[in-house]
Enzyme design. Structure first.
Site, short mmCIF file in Angstrom:
data_model
loop_
_atom_site.label_atom_id
_atom_site.label_comp_id
_atom_site.label_asym_id
_atom_site.label_seq_id
_atom_site.Cartn_x
_atom_site.Cartn_y
_atom_site.Cartn_z
N THR A 9 77.93 -15.07 29.79
CA THR A 9 77.49 -14.45 28.53
C THR A 9 78.49 -13.40 28.05
O THR A 9 78.24 -12.72 27.08
CB THR A 9 76.11 -13.77 28.72
OG1 THR A 9 76.21 -12.89 29.85
CG2 THR A 9 75.02 -14.78 28.99
N ASN A 36 71.68 -16.01 37.30
CA ASN A 36 70.77 -16.62 36.34
C ASN A 36 70.73 -18.13 36.44
O ASN A 36 69.68 -18.75 36.28
CB ASN A 36 71.16 -16.21 34.91
CG ASN A 36 70.80 -14.76 34.62
OD1 ASN A 36 69.98 -14.19 35.32
ND2 ASN A 36 71.42 -14.17 33.62
N ASN A 58 62.65 -13.03 35.13
CA ASN A 58 62.29 -11.70 35.64
C ASN A 58 61.01 -11.74 36.48
O ASN A 58 60.87 -11.00 37.45
CB ASN A 58 62.13 -10.71 34.49
CG ASN A 58 63.48 -10.34 33.89
OD1 ASN A 58 64.51 -10.48 34.55
ND2 ASN A 58 63.48 -9.88 32.65
N GLU A 84 63.75 -0.63 57.59
CA GLU A 84 63.95 -1.70 58.56
C GLU A 84 64.79 -2.85 57.98
O GLU A 84 65.47 -3.56 58.71
CB GLU A 84 62.60 -2.23 59.06
CG GLU A 84 61.92 -1.26 60.02
CD GLU A 84 60.61 -1.81 60.54
OE1 GLU A 84 60.62 -2.84 61.22
OE2 GLU A 84 59.56 -1.21 60.22
#
Length: 285
Positions: A9, A36, A58, A84
């Protein structure tokens, strides 16, 4: 979010990615690599969304991140806190770039035909097509893990989780570097992933998130950043914009050298055992 193999993009993407990686090496402790294109393909093939939007992407990313932090919100038989992750996944400070995946990922319509036992869910996590970063020509035997965190959510008991890990190892579904005899960190959380408004993924009574430190991630740096960067920088294309914003041209060379060292670090991890054997052989003579 890293550059995808074919979708771009932004023209100066290789420069931005190189400079970002240089910064991430020194200033972050664990980085999850996403691209993406990989998540688009998951949306198209698994969720039957012909033209995924950033909202769809998302939501998927949010499910992985929320599974990482679920131990802060819910009770579990074997909860993993955020410290952890770092302790178990990062064998050397610079090699902290993670591959991640989620399973099961399917629609409400296909839910009934989807296997949802612990073994099937776990195996799906280790399928390269389910990775949230696209790794070209991924080979389960050649591309080795240094460490893996498996976070189960929902109806999973520790006995089942441990048996599945042993099954993965004995069936060569995952391969570890020779100096890592254990490899797995398991998290068990009682609450499965929630459904959110407009969710694309069907709700299951158990799901799993895999976060792995795999040597194949070095190909993201070499093929998507270094190669493209070298082509553009050989002509010093677009560099004047960065210099005009106050950067020094030497910063590019420094960042490129650092990325070269990172690629070498990943190669060293794979060849470490072999070089030790070679040294031993020389002593015998």
């Amino acid at each position: 979010v890293y550059p995808s193999p074919t979708i771009s993009t932004c023209v100066v993407e290789p420069y931005n990615a190189l400079l970002t990686t240089h910064w991430l090496l020194d200033h972050t402790e664990v980085s999850l690599l996403l691209d993406n294109e990989a998540i688009y393909e998951i949306c198209q093939k698994k969720l039957d969304i012909k033209r995924p939007s950033y909202e769809n992407l998302n939501r998927l990313i949010a499910k992985v991140i929320s599974s990482m932090t679920a131990s802060l919100r819910f009770e579990g038989e074997l909860n993993v806190d955020l410290n952890e992750f770092q302790t178990n996944l990062v064998p050397f400070p610079r090699l902290h770039f993670m591959t991640t995946s989620l399973a099961p990922v399917t629609t409400e319509g296909k839910k009934d035909t989807q296997k949802n036992d612990v073994q099937a869910v776990t195996e799906a996590c280790f399928g390269p097509k389910n990775f949230f970063v696209k790794l070209a020509d991924f080979d389960t035997e050649e591309d080795k893990y240094m460490a893996i965190s498996l976070n189960y959510r929902g109806d999973v008991k520790s006995k089942e989780a441990n048996a599945t890990v042993q099954w993965l190892k004995s069936n060569k579904k995952v391969t570890f570097v020779e100096w890592c005899p254990t490899g797995f960190k398991i998290g068990l959380n009682e609450v499965p992933c929630a459904l959110v408004k407009g969710d694309d993924i069907a709700m299951f009574k158990r799901n799993a998130t895999m976060i792995g430190n795999n040597t194949a991630i070095s190909r993201v740096f070499s093929e998507r950043i270094s190669k493209k960067y070298d082509l553009m920088y050989s002509q010093r294309a677009f560099v004047h914009w960065y210099v005009g914003e106050g950067m020094e041209e030497g910063e590019f060379a420094e960042a490129r050298e650092d990325l070269g060292f990172l690629e070498k670090d990943y190669l060293d991890v794979l060849t470490e055992q072999a070089t030790d054997d070679a040294d031993d052989g020389g002593d015998d003579d």
